[in-house]
Design a protein around this motif. Structure first.
Motif, PDB file in Angstrom:
ATOM      1  N   UNK A 156      -4.976  21.406  64.182  1.00  0.00           N
ATOM      2  CA  UNK A 156      -5.443  20.565  63.081  1.00  0.00           C
ATOM      3  C   UNK A 156      -4.839  21.078  61.756  1.00  0.00           C
ATOM      4  N   UNK A 157      -4.157  20.177  61.060  1.00  0.00           N
ATOM      5  CA  UNK A 157      -3.626  20.575  59.754  1.00  0.00           C
ATOM      6  C   UNK A 157      -4.734  20.417  58.707  1.00  0.00           C
ATOM      7  N   UNK A 158      -5.096  21.508  58.072  1.00  0.00           N
ATOM      8  CA  UNK A 158      -6.165  21.441  57.065  1.00  0.00           C
ATOM      9  C   UNK A 158      -5.676  20.766  55.793  1.00  0.00           C
ATOM     10  N   UNK A 159      -6.583  20.073  55.141  1.00  0.00           N
ATOM     11  CA  UNK A 159      -6.225  19.364  53.899  1.00  0.00           C
ATOM     12  C   UNK A 159      -7.034  19.977  52.766  1.00  0.00           C
ATOM     13  N   UNK A 160      -6.343  20.530  51.814  1.00  0.00           N
ATOM     14  CA  UNK A 160      -7.001  21.245  50.718  1.00  0.00           C
ATOM     15  C   UNK A 160      -7.156  20.320  49.512  1.00  0.00           C
ATOM     16  N   UNK A 161      -8.395  19.953  49.222  1.00  0.00           N
ATOM     17  CA  UNK A 161      -8.652  19.066  48.074  1.00  0.00           C
ATOM     18  C   UNK A 161      -9.616  19.757  47.113  1.00  0.00           C
ATOM     19  N   UNK A 162      -9.363  21.042  46.871  1.00  0.00           N
ATOM     20  CA  UNK A 162     -10.255  21.819  45.997  1.00  0.00           C
ATOM     21  C   UNK A 162      -9.434  22.623  44.990  1.00  0.00           C
ATOM     22  N   UNK A 163      -8.452  21.967  44.393  1.00  0.00           N
ATOM     23  CA  UNK A 163      -7.537  22.674  43.484  1.00  0.00           C
ATOM     24  C   UNK A 163      -8.182  23.090  42.164  1.00  0.00           C
ATOM     25  N   UNK A 212     -29.237  12.677  42.468  1.00  0.00           N
ATOM     26  CA  UNK A 212     -27.862  12.152  42.335  1.00  0.00           C
ATOM     27  C   UNK A 212     -26.860  13.302  42.273  1.00  0.00           C
ATOM     28  N   UNK A 213     -27.220  14.336  41.499  1.00  0.00           N
ATOM     29  CA  UNK A 213     -26.301  15.475  41.367  1.00  0.00           C
ATOM     30  C   UNK A 213     -26.100  16.166  42.710  1.00  0.00           C
ATOM     31  N   UNK A 214     -27.173  16.237  43.508  1.00  0.00           N
ATOM     32  CA  UNK A 214     -27.069  16.897  44.818  1.00  0.00           C
ATOM     33  C   UNK A 214     -26.322  16.050  45.850  1.00  0.00           C
ATOM     34  N   UNK A 215     -25.985  14.824  45.466  1.00  0.00           N
ATOM     35  CA  UNK A 215     -25.246  13.957  46.406  1.00  0.00           C
ATOM     36  C   UNK A 215     -23.782  13.827  45.978  1.00  0.00           C
ATOM     37  N   UNK A 216     -23.314  14.744  45.123  1.00  0.00           N
ATOM     38  CA  UNK A 216     -21.972  14.576  44.535  1.00  0.00           C
ATOM     39  C   UNK A 216     -20.961  15.574  45.081  1.00  0.00           C
ATOM     40  N   UNK A 217     -19.774  15.060  45.330  1.00  0.00           N
ATOM     41  CA  UNK A 217     -18.666  15.905  45.771  1.00  0.00           C
ATOM     42  C   UNK A 217     -17.536  15.839  44.760  1.00  0.00           C
ATOM     43  N   UNK A 218     -16.863  16.980  44.583  1.00  0.00           N
ATOM     44  CA  UNK A 218     -15.676  16.998  43.723  1.00  0.00           C
ATOM     45  C   UNK A 218     -14.429  17.083  44.600  1.00  0.00           C
ATOM     46  N   UNK A 219     -13.539  16.144  44.374  1.00  0.00           N
ATOM     47  CA  UNK A 219     -12.239  16.143  45.052  1.00  0.00           C
ATOM     48  C   UNK A 219     -11.212  16.506  43.977  1.00  0.00           C
ATOM     49  N   UNK A 220     -10.408  17.526  44.208  1.00  0.00           N
ATOM     50  CA  UNK A 220      -9.364  17.850  43.219  1.00  0.00           C
ATOM     51  C   UNK A 220      -8.041  18.051  43.946  1.00  0.00           C
ATOM     52  N   UNK A 221      -7.116  17.124  43.678  1.00  0.00           N
ATOM     53  CA  UNK A 221      -5.835  17.133  44.393  1.00  0.00           C
ATOM     54  C   UNK A 221      -4.861  18.093  43.700  1.00  0.00           C
ATOM     55  N   UNK A 264      -6.115  14.974  38.168  1.00  0.00           N
ATOM     56  CA  UNK A 264      -6.255  15.357  39.583  1.00  0.00           C
ATOM     57  C   UNK A 264      -7.691  15.328  40.085  1.00  0.00           C
ATOM     58  N   UNK A 265      -8.653  15.014  39.212  1.00  0.00           N
ATOM     59  CA  UNK A 265     -10.059  15.252  39.548  1.00  0.00           C
ATOM     60  C   UNK A 265     -10.836  13.957  39.767  1.00  0.00           C
TER      61      UNK A 265
END
Ligand code: PLP
Length: 382
Positions: free
Chosen positions: A1-8, A345-354, A294-295
């Protein structure tokens, strides 16, 4: 599995050229840059070149760059040392409610020492209004600290406007530009700031190196006391290999800034639109254009972000529930709360950073993974 890093925004993979530069330094330039023999002078040249490269990316002079161990130390020095140095003039500091802990915690420490701190609120996009900063200034305000880009949602703050109004009143201005550097232009003269913090590991440099820009003419007491390093502004033998890597990362960022930021925006928008289009429960937190390219910070109504994160990780997709430094505390993001979101709402949030290592194929696989996880969680977890 190639990992995908979206936490820059947490950290980045060091660029191969950065690693080469660091290895060469470790092997060939191991001297102490404060030594006057040839070994020392060789390390000094490495340091000088890195200082020039960092200064060039900031539009600063090399003498205005003080190397530190990273963004946290730079923020601490800016806030604690400035407040201490100026305490005979006043003991009031203004900052925003959405700063990184590396700014908020020194501010709290100042309060324990008897200083007063005003935390200016933000709107639903996480934006500080310059008028609100102006209204917060008092007769004995000595420092305004406003971040350039927010780490959780990416909102870009009006630092130049705030700096102009504060400096017109003789107040020192600091900006935490840790997340902005390498993603958007950061020019200390255009911003009009006196102090500015940056960190190498956010722009494909190594951990353990950062810098504080200190405008010429500003006297800032040291936080660390010992030798006469960094023109008496930061004692301790410089981390030469990491600083060499930092310099290289800055040189690369300077060459590639606009291409990198266009590419990041394209990938981020593809990801964001893909998720928002496929997942009706998803909505965006934070501004449209006025944010880092990127965010993307997304809420998934009724779902627990940590559960989403762990399930995405099982599928090889790395995202974040917010600042890495606060991920060990279960508290909801103070940034989203300040933006008027509920704790739920805050506890349901994800940050994606490319970042640089992502491509279209990875983004599409990440969108599929988000859909798959949400489908698998089912209504009982909502
Ligand atoms: N300031 C901001 C906005 C950040 O995002 C971070 C790191 O996440 C820091 C400061 C701290 O930088 P460092 O990790 O180099 O100590």
């Amino acid at each position: 599995m190639q990992r995908i890093y979206l936490d820059h925004n947490a950290t980045t993979r060091p660029h191969p050229a950065v690693i080469d530069e660091m290895v060469a330094c470790l092997k060939d330039s191991f001297g102490n840059p404060s030594s006057i023999h040839a070994f020392g002078q060789d390390a000094r040249r490495v340091l000088d070149r890195a200082r020039q490269r960092v200064a060039d990316l900031l539009g600063a002079e090399p003498e205005e760059v003080v190397f530190t161990s990273g963004g946290t130390e730079a923020d601490n020095q800016a806030i604690l040392a400035a407040a201490r140095g100026l305490s005979s003039r006043g003991r009031h500091v203004v900052t925003s409610a959405v700063e990184h802990q590396a700014v908020l915690h020194p501010c709290r420490h100042l309060e324990e020492l008897g200083h007063r701190v005003t935390y200016v609120p933000v709107d639903r996009d996480g934006l500080v209004a310059p008028e609100a900063v102006a209204a917060a200034l008092q007769g004995d305000t000595v420092l305004v600290s406003l971040m350039l880009a927010n780490n959780d949602v990416g909102t870009l703050q009006p630092v130049a406007e705030v700096a102009a109004l504060a400096r017109a009143r003789g107040i020192l201005v600091h900006s935490d530009a840790v997340q902005a550097l390498g993603k958007v232009p950061v020019d200390v003269r255009a911003l009009g700031v006196d102090l500015l913090s940056i960190s190498a590991h956010k722009l494909q440099g190594p951990k353990g190196a950062g810098a504080l820009f200190v405008r010429r003419g500003v006297t800032l007491p040291a936080l660390l006391h010992g030798g006469h390093h960094e023109r008496n502004r930061r004692a301790g033998t410089e981390n030469v290999p990491a600083i060499a890597g930092f310099g290289r990362a800055c040189a690369l960022a300077r060459e590639e800034l606009s291409a990198r930021s266009d590419r990041a925006r394209r990938l981020r928008d593809r990801l964001e639109q893909g998720i928002l289009g496929a997942v009706p429960l998803a909505s965006r937190n934070g501004g449209g254009e006025g944010r880092l390219p990127n965010t993307s910070n997304l809420s998934f109504e009724g779902l627990d972000a940590e559960t989403l994160l762990l399930n995405l990780d099982l599928l090889g997709v790395a995202v974040s529930t917010g600042a890495a430094c606060s991920s060990e505390s279960k508290r909801p993001s103070h940034v989203l709360m300040a933006m008027g979101r509920s704790a739920e709402e805050a506890r349901s949030s994800l940050r994606f950073s490319v970042g640089e290592e992502n491509d279209e194929g990875q983004i599409d696989r990440a969108i599929d993974a988000v859909k798959q996880v949400i489908d698998s969680l089912g209504p009982c977890t909502r």
